[in-house]
Design an enzyme around this catalytic site. Structure first.
Site, mmCIF file in Angstrom:
data_model
loop_
_atom_site.group_PDB
_atom_site.id
_atom_site.type_symbol
_atom_site.label_atom_id
_atom_site.label_comp_id
_atom_site.label_asym_id
_atom_site.label_seq_id
_atom_site.Cartn_x
_atom_site.Cartn_y
_atom_site.Cartn_z
ATOM 1 C CG ASP A 489 27.896 -21.184 -4.167
ATOM 2 O OD1 ASP A 489 29.036 -21.108 -4.639
ATOM 3 O OD2 ASP A 489 27.347 -22.258 -3.860
ATOM 4 C CG ASP A 810 25.687 -24.779 -0.790
ATOM 5 O OD1 ASP A 810 26.561 -24.216 -0.132
ATOM 6 O OD2 ASP A 810 25.936 -25.561 -1.731
ATOM 7 C CG ASP A 814 28.564 -20.773 -0.011
ATOM 8 O OD1 ASP A 814 29.711 -21.010 -0.410
ATOM 9 O OD2 ASP A 814 27.558 -21.011 -0.676
#
Length: 1190
Positions: A489, A810, A814
């Protein structure tokens, strides 16, 4: 058999069964008949010793059948249950869980009568409980459904709710959902021990020990038995510790005001039911400890600030608001609307009640309705994950089964040979013959196999926990060694959370950045000052770092009465009247504010979403925001509109859509999002160690591509997929818009050879409609503007084409993707990792020991103690210990040598004490595990991904070398036992014991090999079955066999032709001495040759314990071969050897070692580990999909 397909996340299928009465069970009546036949026909017809052997065989068979019912659910169904034709006849069901959710189970089926309303008619409900979830049979759909909770209703339904209106309803609800508690039986040590002792391997080992006792190997048998029981009891003990730790997490027994039967009553938190309307606020116990929220609830009125660190690990407090202003028809989705939901187990830091609502709360709390209780809450879900994934870990269980089968075939051949030869000689005792045959077959399956495999994984778990990485699903560690694509991410993972506000742009035609706030229009500054979700908690401003940066950049201050004022200058104060919070699916947020007497709507959001809502669009709008996103900046569009005169309550009740439409553009706010210091180095290390990299982010495509370029995800020219400008369809465009290529799904693979591809979330719909997901997604490097559900889709696609995935993000947005990946790593924003290895675990060790010592039961969840408000429990200890160590080094200069020595000793003792529990898996506490993923790292950096991959590779390599070593040892043993047995050669008891001790020690030291600090480009072999392993085994075995046979032949030359009685007791002689020594030399050589050191683990000289053990073993055998200490050799029952034979043996042993070593090295060079060929799988999957569509 009646079978229902459930197809949920937990249960796949349900088969209905009926329990047989005990006389009719297949493990009772057939054996009754067999025993009768034995008594009536066998006993009278043959002599009694043979009859007893037959009886023994029957008993063993009966025990085996009984054990198989415990091992195999399918077999238990077959033996103890019968099939049924209707659900009414059933009283049990066999549950097949969903993939990766554990093994099958049989659970009882319950029938209960439900009273419905006022009528006296009963409705029968059929249900079963599986892993703390209740599944109910639905007659209409003819299948089982998870017990539904009122968590997916429309907002109108919740607005109207006033709680359970009558006692009857309360009783019905209690019967349906049960109490709001985490109940699970506390298993006793005996029960766990019994479970462990029923394991197939354990039973098998005890059986082997029995056989050895019959063959008079007393020491050896007892030594093995002692080791087994020690190992099993430490396993049971650590499991018990974990479960006891979990039992301490309970629903807080605080008193809560609940609206029942039309009036407010005080009830304990454990009495709450779904559908209850309650008043909830910040409440603290006697000792000032904040109480936690007892269940998942939806706020109907008021707002609260909540610390959710225990669930998500996110230390920034979250703002929760009521559902006022949401459309009545809209349905609630807990995932999407999480800013309206208070989750069980989290702590309310402060709350603001709403006085205007029809149902007033008596104690000034927020009005909320309970959605889910008990194990269905988010905290309950996390508990279930931890509870039901603590199954025994093995690195690759089906492979170990096949491998053993491969060895058994060899053993059966050897045993058959002995049996055939033995039966040709009528003088031999049949009992001894069968005994030796069964010994040969059992010698193949090494008793220490399951221990070794668990130890390899546990060593990794402990090493990771030391580095602040916690794992709730240990079976995923070997997966980490096979990972070939790592997805990251962007925001908060690769880039840091500390945003820098750069300025405002887009107000003039020149697209220059204005960082002097006095030159920026007042409206724009006011929007930045008030359009945010910042909040005061205990007089500290908390919230999104981006919004804090903006407030700091414009030099305004925000007060706790929701007013923003400029620190200096003459600007107007802005009073916030109503906030519409940021929602990821809307990509914007807005506030209604009051400046002097005028009401205004302020909006900020993603440039492309605000674009559609503006009244008139500036000509250079798109150009400007793209200019800054290409530089990797985060750009937010700002807009406002004036509102007509109205009262405050009207302003509060305005519809969100009305507030956010017909806007006037007020500029772009540009933020810099610095990349974390170590992101680029970590990612380049991953890339260099043959991993593909991808980025999955919710940010804008151009920003994402810029950052991806800086962290080595992208190295070739980039193309971004988007709707074609002047025609239908889609096209690939380069970031600077110089290169444009028409999109066609068929050409994506070829295109990915020359370019790095990026697609946005808006293209996903198109890919799904044209079923091109499998053709495009596997080749894309950067995914931008992706919604959480789409992140999941990306990872499932990667898995479909056969890739081993790692996702690092995190824990908040997600979650789905982290769960889907083979290896999900949630980063909690705590401290960056420190280099002091042990200190972090010491800090957390102290925590646990403290909490265990305190005898009196504490009201709140003790586990959250380790997690102080900002989720940095252990890491504070870390930084403290770091500073201590620096002061120590200063003091050390004045220490005497003796004191230094003493300190070293003390440190060593501490380390030993700390590792005393080395075999036990580290306990994962609730604050350490994030709901999101199997791995949780308490680091604000992507470095843990390399740690996890290193440990994964190390575990994989360790298990592979264990299989090879066990295989070779067993093949050699089978040969020695069979051929030597026929020659009447046996091993002495002491000899067997010593060889057992050596092997156990070697295995222990091998599994403690530490991984190297850097990842290598070479990859480990992912499977036990590959040409490398099989060729290596066969080549080495051939050399061993040759050495064995020639040595024994040589020894026979020196032996007089004395006749050895095959079944007599053990007598030392030359052939025995030689075969024992040769066998031990082969064992040592096997360990030395097959140890896999570089490029994954420490080499033999670096792995000190193993090095010394090898050295010791070689020394020991040289001593006994050269006959230096006669007494030692007499104790070992070894006879003196002729000098010529002795020298030959030593030279041959050296040559055999050289031969094996060269063969192994050659094979490692010929068959290196490779990246799996996933493109072939991808083409096959795409072709299959096309066939299906046609």
């Amino acid at each position: 058999m009646l079978r229902f397909h459930v197809g949920g996340k937990v249960v796949e299928d349900v088969d209905l069964l009926r329990k047989r009465h005990w006389p009719w069970r297949l493990d009772v009546w057939p054996f009754a008949i067999l025993y009768t036949i034995w008594l009536v026909t066998v006993v009278p017809s043959i002599d009694i010793s043979d009859a007893i052997i037959v009886f023994g065989g029957l008993v063993v068979l009966h025990i085996l059948v009984w054990l198989f019912t415990a091992w195999s659910v399918e077999f238990r169904c077959f033996v103890q249950y019968s099939k049924v034709n209707s659900i009414q006849q059933a009283d049990a069901c066999k549950i097949t869980p969903a993939k990766f959710s554990g093994s099958k189970e049989i659970v009882p089926l319950h029938f209960r009568k439900l009273l419905v309303g006022s009528s006296s008619s009963d409705v029968e409900e059929i249900y079963f409980d599986f892993r703390k979830q209740c599944f109910i049979y639905s007659k209409e759909k003819e299948t089982f459904f998870k017990l539904s909770y009122p968590s997916k209703e429309s907002f109108g339904y919740y607005h109207k709710s006033t709680g359970h209106g009558s006692e009857a309803k309360v009783v019905a609800a209690t019967e349906k959902w049960g109490r709001n508690v985490f109940e699970y039986p506390q298993p006793t040590f005996q029960k766990l021990m019994k479970e462990n002792c029923m394991e197939p391997f354990f039973v098998f080992q005890v059986f082997c020990v029995g056989l050895w006792c019959l063959d008079e190997y007393w020491y050896y048998s007892l030594f093995t038995l002692f080791m087994l029981f020690m190992f099993e009891s430490t396993m049971a003990k650590s499991r018990l510790k974990t479960l006891t730790e979990l039992r301490r997490v309970r629903v807080d027994n605080q008193t809560i005001m609940v609206h029942r039967c039309g009036k407010w009553v005080k009830l304990s938190g454990t009495e709450l039911l779904p559908g209850d309307v309650v008043s909830i606020g910040r409440s603290s116990g006697q000792n000032g400890e904040d109480k936690t929220v007892p269940a998942d609830m939806l706020i109907l009125a008021g707002s609260a600030i909540v610390n959710e660190a225990i669930l998500t690990g996110e230390s920034t407090p979250q703002w929760k608001v009521s559902i006022m202003g949401r459309g009545n028809e809209e349905k609630l989705s807990v995932k999407r609307d999480k800013n309206h939901v208070l989750f069980g187990g989290t702590k309310i830091l402060q709350h603001t009640p709403d006085k205007t609502v029809h149902l007033k709360t008596p104690d000034g709390g927020c009005l909320a309705v309970v959605l889910r209780t008990g194990f269905e809450t988010s905290q309950g879900k996390l508990m279930r994950t931890i509870l039901f994934s603590t199954e025994r870990v093995t690195a690759n269980s089906w492979e170990s089964g096949l491998f053993i089968l491969f060895l058994v075939i060899f053993a059966v051949i050897a045993a058959g040979y002995v049996l055939k030869k033995g039966l040709e000689d009528p003088t031999r005792s049949k009992y001894k013959l069968f005994l030796s045959c069964s010994l040969i077959i059992t010698s193949v399956i090494p008793p220490e196999l399951p221990m070794e495999l668990s130890i390899a994984v546990n060593t990794s778990l402990i090493a990771l926990a030391r580095r602040g990485i916690f794992c709730t699903e240990p079976f995923r560690i070997p997966f980490a060694g096979k990972v070939d694509i790592c997805c990251f991410d962007k925001t908060g993972t690769l880039t840091s959370d500390d945003m820098e506000f750069r300025g405002v742009t887009g107000l003039t035609d020149a697209a220059d950045l204005e960082s002097d706030m006095s030159k920026v229009p007042a409206r724009t500054v006011e929007i930045l000052a008030s359009c945010h979700a910042l909040v005061f908690v205990d007089n500290k401003l908390v919230g999104d770092p981006l919004e804090k940066a903006a407030l700091k950049g414009i030099d305004w201050s925000y007060k706790s009465d929701e007013k923003a004022v400029p620190k200096k200058g003459s600007g107007q104060a802005v009073q916030i009247v109503k906030r519409h919070h940021f929602a990821s699916y809307l990509k914007r947020m807005s506030v209604v504010v009051r400046v002097q007497e005028e009401f205004l709507a302020f909006v900020k959001g993603a440039p492309e979403t605000i674009q559609e809502r503006l009244v008139d669009l500036p000509p250079s709008y798109v150009e400007t925001y793209k200019k800054y996103t290409r530089q990797g900046s985060r750009v937010l569009a700002l807009a406002f509109k004036s509102l007509p005169e109205m009262t405050v309550s009207e302003a509060r009740n305005m519809d969100r859509d009305v507030v956010e439409s017909g806007l006037t553009f007020a500029g772009f706010a540009v933020f810099n999002c610095p990349i974390r210091a170590d992101s680029a180095t970590v990612l380049s290390e991953l890339k260099g160690s043959s991993h593909d990299l991808a980025m999955i982010t919710g940010d804008q495509a151009l920003t994402a591509c810029h950052v991806a370029g800086q962290v080595h995800i992208i190295s070739k020219p980039t193309l971004i997929l988007g709707p074609a400008r002047n025609s239908e369809g889609y096209e690939w465009i380069s970031p600077d818009e110089t290169e444009i290529i028409r999109y066609s799904a068929k050409e994506v693979e070829a295109l990915s050879e020359t370019h790095d591809l990026c697609i946005g979330g808006d293209c996903f719909e198109m890919l799904q409609q044209t079923s091109a997901v499998l053709q495009v997604i596997p080749f894309v490097k950067v995914f931008a503007r992706v919604a959480p559900e789409q992140k999941e889709l990306i990872l499932t696609t990667f898995k479909t084409v056969g890739r081993m995935t790692l996702m690092c993000g995190d824990g908040t947005n997600d979650v789905g993707a982290l769960k889907q990946a083979h290896v999900g790593v949630a980063l909690l924003n705590a401290m960056p990792p420190t280099q002091t290895g042990g200190s972090s675990s010491e800090a957390s060790k102290d925590e646990t020991s403290k909490s265990v010592k305190s005898k009196k039961p504490k009201p709140a969840t003790e586990t959250t103690k380790a997690l102080s408000l900002n989720g940095e429990g252990p890491s504070k200890g870390r930084s403290a210990s770091k500073s201590e160590s620096t002061s120590h080094s200063a003091a050390n200069r004045h220490l005497t040598a003796a004191e230094m020595q003493r300190q070293k000793l003390k440190k060593l003792m501490d380390e030993l004490n700390e590792e005393g529990d080395g075999r036990a898996v580290p306990i994962v506490k609730l604050g350490d595990a994030s709901m999101a993923s199997p791995f949780t790292a308490k680091h604000a950096s992507v470095a843990p991904t390399t740690d996890i991959i290193r440990q994964g590779r190390s575990t994989l390599v360790t298990t592979l070398q264990m299989f090879k070593i066990l295989g070779l040892n067993c093949l050699a043993t089978a040969y020695v036992l069979s051929v030597m047995y026929l020659d009447g050669v046996k091993l002495g008891d002491v000899q067997a014991t010593i060889s057992g001790v050596f092997t156990a020690a070697f295995f222990l030291f091998i599994s403690h090999a530490r991984p190297l600090p850097t990842l290598s480009a070479a990859r480990p072999h992912p499977h036990v079955f590959c040409s490398y392993v099989l060729l290596s085994l066969l080549g080495q075995f051939a050399l061993h066999l040759f050495f064995l046979i020639s040595s024994v032949k040589e020894a026979e030359k020196y032996m007089p032709d004395e006749c050895i009685e095959p079944d007599s007791d053990f007598h030392p002689n030359l052939v025995n001495t030689v075969s024992y020594m040769v066998n031990m030399m082969i064992q040592v050589a096997t360990f030395a040759v097959n140890y896999m050191g570089h490029p994954f683990n420490q080499s033999i000289p670096e792995n000190k314990p193993f090095f010394y053990a090898l050295f010791g073993a070689v020394g020991f055998f040289t001593v006994i071969t050269s006959d230096l200490f006669r007494d030692l050799n007499d104790w070992l029952k070894l006879v003196p050897m002729p000098v010529g034979l002795r020298n030959k043996l030593l030279i041959w042993a050296f040559l055999m070692f050289l031969g094996c070593y060269s063969w192994e090295r050659l094979l490692r060079w010929v068959f290196p580990g490779r990246i799996p060929a996933w493109k072939k799988r991808q083409r096959m999957a795409a072709a299959n999909l096309e066939k299906k569509l046609l």
